[in-house]
Motif scaffolding. Sequence first.
Motif, PDB file in Angstrom:
ATOM      1  N   ASP A   1       0.842  -1.194   0.000  1.00  0.00           N
ATOM      2  CA  ASP A   1       0.000   0.000   0.000  1.00  0.00           C
ATOM      3  C   ASP A   1       0.879   1.247   0.000  1.00  0.00           C
ATOM      4  N   ALA A   2       0.939   1.934  -1.135  1.00  0.00           N
ATOM      5  CA  ALA A   2       1.810   3.103  -1.265  1.00  0.00           C
ATOM      6  C   ALA A   2       1.286   4.322  -0.521  1.00  0.00           C
ATOM      7  N   THR A   3       0.066   4.262   0.029  1.00  0.00           N
ATOM      8  CA  THR A   3      -0.478   5.403   0.759  1.00  0.00           C
ATOM      9  C   THR A   3      -0.103   5.371   2.234  1.00  0.00           C
ATOM     10  N   ARG A   4       0.665   4.379   2.660  1.00  0.00           N
ATOM     11  CA  ARG A   4       1.013   4.234   4.070  1.00  0.00           C
ATOM     12  C   ARG A   4       2.532   4.206   4.258  1.00  0.00           C
ATOM     13  N   SER A   5       2.939   4.538   5.479  1.00  0.00           N
ATOM     14  CA  SER A   5       4.349   4.522   5.841  1.00  0.00           C
ATOM     15  C   SER A   5       4.505   3.737   7.148  1.00  0.00           C
ATOM     16  N   PHE A   6       5.460   2.799   7.155  1.00  0.00           N
ATOM     17  CA  PHE A   6       5.684   1.978   8.342  1.00  0.00           C
ATOM     18  C   PHE A   6       7.179   1.899   8.637  1.00  0.00           C
ATOM     19  N   GLY A   7       7.474   1.620   9.897  1.00  0.00           N
ATOM     20  CA  GLY A   7       8.869   1.485  10.279  1.00  0.00           C
ATOM     21  C   GLY A   7       9.057   0.480  11.401  1.00  0.00           C
ATOM     22  N   ARG A   8      10.251  -0.076  11.465  1.00  0.00           N
ATOM     23  CA  ARG A   8      10.635  -0.983  12.548  1.00  0.00           C
ATOM     24  C   ARG A   8      11.413  -0.164  13.569  1.00  0.00           C
TER      25      ARG A   8
ATOM     26  N   VAL B   1      -3.349   0.695  27.789  1.00  0.00           N
ATOM     27  CA  VAL B   1      -2.759   0.227  26.531  1.00  0.00           C
ATOM     28  C   VAL B   1      -3.792  -0.546  25.714  1.00  0.00           C
ATOM     29  N   ARG B   2      -4.614  -1.345  26.384  1.00  0.00           N
ATOM     30  CA  ARG B   2      -5.675  -2.059  25.670  1.00  0.00           C
ATOM     31  C   ARG B   2      -6.635  -1.079  25.017  1.00  0.00           C
ATOM     32  N   ARG B   3      -6.978  -0.008  25.711  1.00  0.00           N
ATOM     33  CA  ARG B   3      -7.885   0.994  25.151  1.00  0.00           C
ATOM     34  C   ARG B   3      -7.263   1.670  23.935  1.00  0.00           C
ATOM     35  N   LEU B   4      -5.964   1.881  23.960  1.00  0.00           N
ATOM     36  CA  LEU B   4      -5.284   2.473  22.806  1.00  0.00           C
ATOM     37  C   LEU B   4      -5.347   1.534  21.603  1.00  0.00           C
ATOM     38  N   ARG B   5      -5.144   0.241  21.849  1.00  0.00           N
ATOM     39  CA  ARG B   5      -5.224  -0.727  20.749  1.00  0.00           C
ATOM     40  C   ARG B   5      -6.639  -0.780  20.175  1.00  0.00           C
ATOM     41  N   ASP B   6      -7.637  -0.692  21.046  1.00  0.00           N
ATOM     42  CA  ASP B   6      -9.019  -0.705  20.569  1.00  0.00           C
ATOM     43  C   ASP B   6      -9.315   0.543  19.742  1.00  0.00           C
ATOM     44  N   ARG B   7      -8.806   1.692  20.171  1.00  0.00           N
ATOM     45  CA  ARG B   7      -8.966   2.924  19.392  1.00  0.00           C
ATOM     46  C   ARG B   7      -8.358   2.761  18.009  1.00  0.00           C
ATOM     47  N   ALA B   8      -7.170   2.179  17.967  1.00  0.00           N
ATOM     48  CA  ALA B   8      -6.490   1.971  16.682  1.00  0.00           C
ATOM     49  C   ALA B   8      -7.300   1.039  15.785  1.00  0.00           C
ATOM     50  N   ALA B   9      -7.865  -0.019  16.370  1.00  0.00           N
ATOM     51  CA  ALA B   9      -8.658  -0.967  15.589  1.00  0.00           C
ATOM     52  C   ALA B   9      -9.902  -0.299  15.021  1.00  0.00           C
ATOM     53  N   VAL B  10     -10.581   0.516  15.823  1.00  0.00           N
ATOM     54  CA  VAL B  10     -11.774   1.216  15.344  1.00  0.00           C
ATOM     55  C   VAL B  10     -11.404   2.235  14.273  1.00  0.00           C
ATOM     56  N   ALA B  11     -10.267   2.884  14.439  1.00  0.00           N
ATOM     57  CA  ALA B  11      -9.817   3.856  13.437  1.00  0.00           C
ATOM     58  C   ALA B  11      -9.604   3.187  12.084  1.00  0.00           C
ATOM     59  N   VAL B  12      -9.004   2.004  12.086  1.00  0.00           N
ATOM     60  CA  VAL B  12      -8.793   1.269  10.831  1.00  0.00           C
ATOM     61  C   VAL B  12     -10.138   0.855  10.236  1.00  0.00           C
ATOM     62  N   ALA B  13     -11.095   0.482  11.098  1.00  0.00           N
ATOM     63  CA  ALA B  13     -12.427   0.123  10.607  1.00  0.00           C
ATOM     64  C   ALA B  13     -13.104   1.323   9.963  1.00  0.00           C
ATOM     65  N   CYS B  14     -12.944   2.504  10.533  1.00  0.00           N
ATOM     66  CA  CYS B  14     -13.500   3.723   9.931  1.00  0.00           C
ATOM     67  C   CYS B  14     -12.905   3.965   8.552  1.00  0.00           C
ATOM     68  N   ASP B  15     -11.606   3.784   8.438  1.00  0.00           N
ATOM     69  CA  ASP B  15     -10.918   3.947   7.156  1.00  0.00           C
ATOM     70  C   ASP B  15     -11.459   2.948   6.135  1.00  0.00           C
ATOM     71  N   SER B  16     -11.612   1.697   6.551  1.00  0.00           N
ATOM     72  CA  SER B  16     -12.116   0.661   5.641  1.00  0.00           C
ATOM     73  C   SER B  16     -13.554   0.925   5.221  1.00  0.00           C
ATOM     74  N   LEU B  17     -14.358   1.461   6.130  1.00  0.00           N
ATOM     75  CA  LEU B  17     -15.733   1.794   5.778  1.00  0.00           C
ATOM     76  C   LEU B  17     -15.758   2.907   4.735  1.00  0.00           C
TER      77      LEU B  17
ATOM     78  N   THR C   1      -6.564  -4.231   1.778  1.00  0.00           N
ATOM     79  CA  THR C   1      -5.831  -5.452   2.114  1.00  0.00           C
ATOM     80  C   THR C   1      -4.924  -5.232   3.311  1.00  0.00           C
ATOM     81  N   LEU C   2      -4.255  -4.082   3.369  1.00  0.00           N
ATOM     82  CA  LEU C   2      -3.399  -3.772   4.508  1.00  0.00           C
ATOM     83  C   LEU C   2      -4.240  -3.550   5.767  1.00  0.00           C
ATOM     84  N   ASN C   3      -5.353  -2.825   5.633  1.00  0.00           N
ATOM     85  CA  ASN C   3      -6.221  -2.577   6.790  1.00  0.00           C
ATOM     86  C   ASN C   3      -6.677  -3.873   7.439  1.00  0.00           C
TER      87      ASN C   3
END
Length: 374
Positions: free
Chosen positions: A190-197, A221-237, A344-346
């Motif tokens: 996905d060329a619209t995203r940037s990731f790093g190690r 930390v769990r709440r942060l992960r849930d926020r991230a998961a919902v954010a990706v779902a918003c993007d996919s929608l 696919t990345l989401n």
Amino acid sequence: MSSLSSAPHETDELRELHDELRAVASELLGKNGSDGAADWHLIARAGWLGLEAPEAFDGADATFAEVAVILGEMGRTAARGPYPAVAVLAVGALNLLAPGAGRDRLFRDTVAGSVVPVVVLGGEPGAETPFRLTPAEDGLRLHGTAAFVPDAPEADRLLVPAVDPDGTIAVVDVDPHAPGLTVTPQPVVDATRSFGRVAAQGVAVLPDAAWRFHGDSRDAVRRLRDRAAVAVACDSLGLSEAMLDATVAYAGVREQFGRKIGSFQAVKHACADMLVQVTVARKLVAAAVRSQAQDAADAAVAASMAKSYTCAAAVDIAGKAMQLHGGMGYTWESGIHVHLKRATLNRALFGSPAAHRKRLAERYASQAPDVSGV
């Protein structure tokens, strides 16, 4: 088609606010450059970075529901940039941290857009942070590695959740160029995203750089992960809605055998299936966003339900869009491939559908009545 404007329990005033915000976001993101990059200065001036920030830091003191509107539009336009990493994770983490001079200064700079902080959060839902703080003669040292951290290569500051010697989790504010810390770009399809190690090997931690959470740190930390998961779902929608709209419009003008292809039964059925998937995803995402905004007890369940269904459906919807566009769908000009790669990345980002379904199954299994003695 708006993703959240018809959410249940949404007041007319709030619905109108979201519709206005969506219209502004659509117009601003429509000005993206040729590479899809959103103008960071425009985003900061629009106040999007401070939607959930307190007024004391020049924020709007709003909720995650408003951030979700922007996230949906970013998915619809396949916009690139660190907005999700900053507005969802960094601002979310700063809101969960106890006040302090360093935290407050970073909060204000983040809202202003002068600093791009990135939370180094990886792993499946419920996973522990891979970073540890160990004692040393001169203080604490940071160790650990996390792969595929969103927008890590563009970060000005890294916020690293790490288990400290007493067993709680602290957030360490680290300069990406600190000795012992390396950030290696990781290319993805996905060329619209940037990731790093991000790898830390004995990085020195300043005494005032380890910040504490309010309340239970592991729950934070769990709440942060849930926020991230919902954010990706918003993007996919958002991208699913874009693919449905584009496909219906194309089927209404493309002719084959002297007829619009939209009149063919097979095309009608495929578009109807896409609409059903979008409608279900919209309901699940609205529920997850509402749970996040209200910090509801079922927020984790709603997040996993929205993430698992919406992100899997988005891949299917984008694939059908490419198929129904025929040969045009495979061209660079159509842009369908951009949304398909993003979908696919989401699907894998912040927990695969299988991982979230497993999480749901374990939760419901633990609540099931014991019938072993019956």
